[in-house]
Scaffold this motif. Sequence first.
Motif, PDB file in Angstrom:
ATOM      1  N   GLU A  56       0.830  -1.198   0.000  1.00 49.29           N
ATOM      2  CA  GLU A  56       0.000   0.000   0.000  1.00 49.29           C
ATOM      3  C   GLU A  56       0.868   1.254   0.000  1.00 49.29           C
ATOM      4  O   GLU A  56       2.054   1.207   0.357  1.00 49.29           O
ATOM      5  CB  GLU A  56      -0.951  -0.019   1.190  1.00 49.29           C
ATOM      6  CG  GLU A  56      -1.989  -1.138   1.117  1.00 49.29           C
ATOM      7  CD  GLU A  56      -3.283  -0.762   1.796  1.00 49.29           C
ATOM      8  OE1 GLU A  56      -3.286   0.182   2.616  1.00 49.29           O
ATOM      9  OE2 GLU A  56      -4.314  -1.392   1.487  1.00 49.29           O
ATOM     10  N   GLN A  57       0.262   2.368  -0.388  1.00 49.86           N
ATOM     11  CA  GLN A  57       1.009   3.604  -0.585  1.00 49.86           C
ATOM     12  C   GLN A  57       0.488   4.713   0.324  1.00 49.86           C
ATOM     13  O   GLN A  57      -0.709   4.786   0.610  1.00 49.86           O
ATOM     14  CB  GLN A  57       0.884   4.058  -2.051  1.00 49.86           C
ATOM     15  CG  GLN A  57       1.383   3.039  -3.064  1.00 49.86           C
ATOM     16  CD  GLN A  57       0.969   3.378  -4.486  1.00 49.86           C
ATOM     17  OE1 GLN A  57      -0.106   3.934  -4.710  1.00 49.86           O
ATOM     18  NE2 GLN A  57       1.819   3.041  -5.449  1.00 49.86           N
ATOM     19  N   TYR A  59      -0.032   8.931   0.891  1.00 51.85           N
ATOM     20  CA  TYR A  59      -0.671   9.849  -0.051  1.00 51.85           C
ATOM     21  C   TYR A  59       0.326  10.427  -1.043  1.00 51.85           C
ATOM     22  O   TYR A  59      -0.023  10.662  -2.215  1.00 51.85           O
ATOM     23  CB  TYR A  59      -1.429  10.943   0.709  1.00 51.85           C
ATOM     24  CG  TYR A  59      -0.632  12.190   1.026  1.00 51.85           C
ATOM     25  CD1 TYR A  59      -0.502  13.212   0.086  1.00 51.85           C
ATOM     26  CD2 TYR A  59      -0.009  12.349   2.258  1.00 51.85           C
ATOM     27  CE1 TYR A  59       0.220  14.353   0.368  1.00 51.85           C
ATOM     28  CE2 TYR A  59       0.709  13.487   2.545  1.00 51.85           C
ATOM     29  CZ  TYR A  59       0.824  14.490   1.595  1.00 51.85           C
ATOM     30  OH  TYR A  59       1.544  15.617   1.876  1.00 51.85           O
ATOM     31  N   THR A  61       3.080   8.952  -2.322  1.00 48.74           N
ATOM     32  CA  THR A  61       3.367   7.931  -3.333  1.00 48.74           C
ATOM     33  C   THR A  61       2.167   7.710  -4.237  1.00 48.74           C
ATOM     34  O   THR A  61       2.309   7.544  -5.452  1.00 48.74           O
ATOM     35  CB  THR A  61       3.762   6.609  -2.651  1.00 48.74           C
ATOM     36  OG1 THR A  61       4.821   6.859  -1.726  1.00 48.74           O
ATOM     37  CG2 THR A  61       4.220   5.581  -3.675  1.00 48.74           C
ATOM     38  N   TYR A  62       0.979   7.704  -3.655  1.00 47.77           N
ATOM     39  CA  TYR A  62      -0.252   7.547  -4.435  1.00 47.77           C
ATOM     40  C   TYR A  62      -0.388   8.700  -5.438  1.00 47.77           C
ATOM     41  O   TYR A  62      -0.701   8.488  -6.617  1.00 47.77           O
ATOM     42  CB  TYR A  62      -1.454   7.518  -3.490  1.00 47.77           C
ATOM     43  CG  TYR A  62      -2.703   6.872  -4.053  1.00 47.77           C
ATOM     44  CD1 TYR A  62      -3.075   5.601  -3.683  1.00 47.77           C
ATOM     45  CD2 TYR A  62      -3.525   7.572  -4.949  1.00 47.77           C
ATOM     46  CE1 TYR A  62      -4.243   5.004  -4.181  1.00 47.77           C
ATOM     47  CE2 TYR A  62      -4.674   7.000  -5.450  1.00 47.77           C
ATOM     48  CZ  TYR A  62      -5.030   5.711  -5.067  1.00 47.77           C
ATOM     49  OH  TYR A  62      -6.165   5.139  -5.576  1.00 47.77           O
ATOM     50  N   ALA A 148      -9.590   6.665  -2.483  1.00 43.13           N
ATOM     51  CA  ALA A 148      -8.507   6.991  -1.550  1.00 43.13           C
ATOM     52  C   ALA A 148      -8.980   7.962  -0.477  1.00 43.13           C
ATOM     53  O   ALA A 148      -8.617   7.834   0.706  1.00 43.13           O
ATOM     54  CB  ALA A 148      -7.324   7.575  -2.320  1.00 43.13           C
ATOM     55  N   ARG A 160      -1.400   4.941   5.075  1.00 45.21           N
ATOM     56  CA  ARG A 160      -1.627   4.132   3.877  1.00 45.21           C
ATOM     57  C   ARG A 160      -3.024   4.382   3.315  1.00 45.21           C
ATOM     58  O   ARG A 160      -4.022   4.349   4.051  1.00 45.21           O
ATOM     59  CB  ARG A 160      -1.486   2.645   4.167  1.00 45.21           C
ATOM     60  CG  ARG A 160      -0.179   2.222   4.834  1.00 45.21           C
ATOM     61  CD  ARG A 160       1.001   2.278   3.897  1.00 45.21           C
ATOM     62  NE  ARG A 160       1.790   3.483   4.062  1.00 45.21           N
ATOM     63  CZ  ARG A 160       2.941   3.704   3.449  1.00 45.21           C
ATOM     64  NH1 ARG A 160       3.433   2.796   2.620  1.00 45.21           N
ATOM     65  NH2 ARG A 160       3.600   4.824   3.643  1.00 45.21           N
ATOM     66  N   ASN A 163      -3.410   1.211  -3.013  1.00 40.60           N
ATOM     67  CA  ASN A 163      -2.414   1.120  -4.088  1.00 40.60           C
ATOM     68  C   ASN A 163      -3.036   1.676  -5.365  1.00 40.60           C
ATOM     69  O   ASN A 163      -4.036   1.142  -5.861  1.00 40.60           O
ATOM     70  CB  ASN A 163      -1.989  -0.336  -4.283  1.00 40.60           C
ATOM     71  CG  ASN A 163      -0.834  -0.484  -5.255  1.00 40.60           C
ATOM     72  OD1 ASN A 163      -0.888  -0.020  -6.392  1.00 40.60           O
ATOM     73  ND2 ASN A 163       0.220  -1.158  -4.813  1.00 40.60           N
ATOM     74  N   PHE A 164      -2.461   2.745  -5.906  1.00 44.87           N
ATOM     75  CA  PHE A 164      -3.019   3.385  -7.095  1.00 44.87           C
ATOM     76  C   PHE A 164      -3.135   2.420  -8.257  1.00 44.87           C
ATOM     77  O   PHE A 164      -4.160   2.404  -8.957  1.00 44.87           O
ATOM     78  CB  PHE A 164      -2.154   4.581  -7.502  1.00 44.87           C
ATOM     79  CG  PHE A 164      -2.522   5.152  -8.857  1.00 44.87           C
ATOM     80  CD1 PHE A 164      -3.650   5.942  -9.001  1.00 44.87           C
ATOM     81  CD2 PHE A 164      -1.749   4.873  -9.981  1.00 44.87           C
ATOM     82  CE1 PHE A 164      -4.009   6.449 -10.244  1.00 44.87           C
ATOM     83  CE2 PHE A 164      -2.096   5.380 -11.226  1.00 44.87           C
ATOM     84  CZ  PHE A 164      -3.229   6.170 -11.363  1.00 44.87           C
ATOM     85  N   ASP A 167      -6.056   0.011  -7.729  1.00 47.75           N
ATOM     86  CA  ASP A 167      -7.342   0.687  -7.906  1.00 47.75           C
ATOM     87  C   ASP A 167      -7.602   0.994  -9.383  1.00 47.75           C
ATOM     88  O   ASP A 167      -8.706   0.749  -9.892  1.00 47.75           O
ATOM     89  CB  ASP A 167      -7.358   1.987  -7.095  1.00 47.75           C
ATOM     90  CG  ASP A 167      -7.346   1.743  -5.598  1.00 47.75           C
ATOM     91  OD1 ASP A 167      -7.757   0.654  -5.167  1.00 47.75           O
ATOM     92  OD2 ASP A 167      -6.904   2.643  -4.851  1.00 47.75           O
ATOM     93  N   LEU A 496      -5.814  14.065  -2.100  1.00 49.08           N
ATOM     94  CA  LEU A 496      -4.988  12.986  -1.561  1.00 49.08           C
ATOM     95  C   LEU A 496      -4.268  13.425  -0.289  1.00 49.08           C
ATOM     96  O   LEU A 496      -4.104  12.632   0.646  1.00 49.08           O
ATOM     97  CB  LEU A 496      -3.994  12.515  -2.624  1.00 49.08           C
ATOM     98  CG  LEU A 496      -4.634  11.808  -3.826  1.00 49.08           C
ATOM     99  CD1 LEU A 496      -3.604  11.549  -4.922  1.00 49.08           C
ATOM    100  CD2 LEU A 496      -5.279  10.491  -3.386  1.00 49.08           C
TER     101      LEU A 496
END
Length: 552
Positions: A56-57, A59, A61-62, A148, A160, A163-164, A167, A496
Amino acid sequence: MGNTSSGILTIVTLVAALAICYRPLGDYLAHVVTTTRHWRVERAVYKIVGADPEAEQGYRTYAVAALAFSAVSIIALTILLLAQGLLPGFHPRQWRFDEALNTAISFVTNTNWQWYGGESMANLVAQAVGLAVQNFVSAAVGIAVAVALIRGFVRSRTDRLGNFWVDLTRITVRVLLPISVIGAVILLAQGVVQTLWQRTEIATIDGGKQVLTGGLVASQEVIKLLGTNGGGYFNANSAHPFENPTATTNLFQIFLILLIPVALPRMLGNLVGSHRQGYAILGAMGVIFSISLAISTWSQLAGQGTAPRAAGAPLEGQELQFGQWGTALFATATTSTSTGAVNASHDSLTPGAGGAALVNMLLGEVSPGGVGSGLYGMLVIAVLTVFLCGLMVGRTPEYLGKKIGRQEITLAALYILVMPALVLVGTASTVIQDQGTAAMANDGPHGLSEVLYAFASAANNNGSAFPGLSVDTPWFNYTLGAAMLLGRFAPMVAILALAGALAKQHPVPTTAGTIPTHRPLFVGLTVGVVVLVAGLTFVPALALAPISEVTR
């Protein structure tokens, strides 16, 4: 033209169809973004992009993943459009760089602003491989960001947000593709064109020759509407009989426009564990939409002006088989979402209906808004509403179990301010210099309306336009391209960041002092905040443009 019974029946049928789909589609969307099982085709995509579906990422990284994917898409699509002469099939004239860049930004930002005629300027390969693909993935990006944000409300003591890549892939493969296949078959059965050739020459009965345009229209048509994209295969968009041949397809296309935006509040209710919260958001969306539709329909039926009254209705620039009710309903749906598709020239709408379409965009397109963007836009308005209510009663505001403090309201304010700044600065800078005024086919209030509408459409990623404005110039291609780019991704980054701030909080228990956010009072307050924010920002500009036109 203005048959009241058939018009009301059309609206009732549309509402009934959306109500039937609301629960199953919303529940399915919630399942898609929460299940831990990955399909084989999805794992193949993760391998290609080098993503770990189990990781998972945060915000940042997303956001970087979403921005990087969009940047690569813009570059690739720009190159594809410039290289159309090397592609098989019909070869249009060579595009300038500013034209290709504007179009690439337009489709990647879910705007689909079209300065060109699709059938005359875009190769079949470019339409199917470049533009149609972006119709899918740009819509999926919007839904992913909305998911998100919801995770930010649901999760606690974490940074977290999901994961972009997971999704994006799931929404495309499991939601948009299956519905598009079914929708394309329905449109094809109703007479929408779907061929593997783009242009063929036929002999007419008088011995002349005529070029008949075809292409993969039905398949592109359904995702242009389902993904609230809006770019038509043909220049006339959904007013073209090859795209929208009957009153039945017209109703079905409006249904496609509203389907996912209306179902997303149900997904919200599932994810936060309270369907009443979803109904409250949907209720606020529905109130704004209903008011806009009533104004637009009344204005079209009233037919202000000598010529419309003599003809029985304002007919210029409209497809007659859809009538005033069908025209007003389509115009309201396409500008209340970020779709921008049209079944009539919006420049030919009466001043009241044209003004209503413009206001729909200036309200932030939250009624129900674009796929994903409408939901996260309305959630930001809800955050602002509880903040204002908290100030009035002297309590720390809370929404969906999270406190709304300085950081959260700052990010919400940044989200809200981006679009008005782009619209007003873009409009002002255009009308004070020669390149802008030379493109205006009309002077006075309507000329200003054309420019204001263009920047409102670009900054809100809508894509519809008043065609009286000639926008195929470097000035408009660059300035509108910048408005589309900033109007899409600056608010997205703020969303985000807001999600990340919310996810780190501890959950706040509901107490007697917690403001109920699922009751009609809160729905009314939310609608009031939407109108108040837009009113304080845009009333002066509207008074100079569409309001002045109505009162003349």
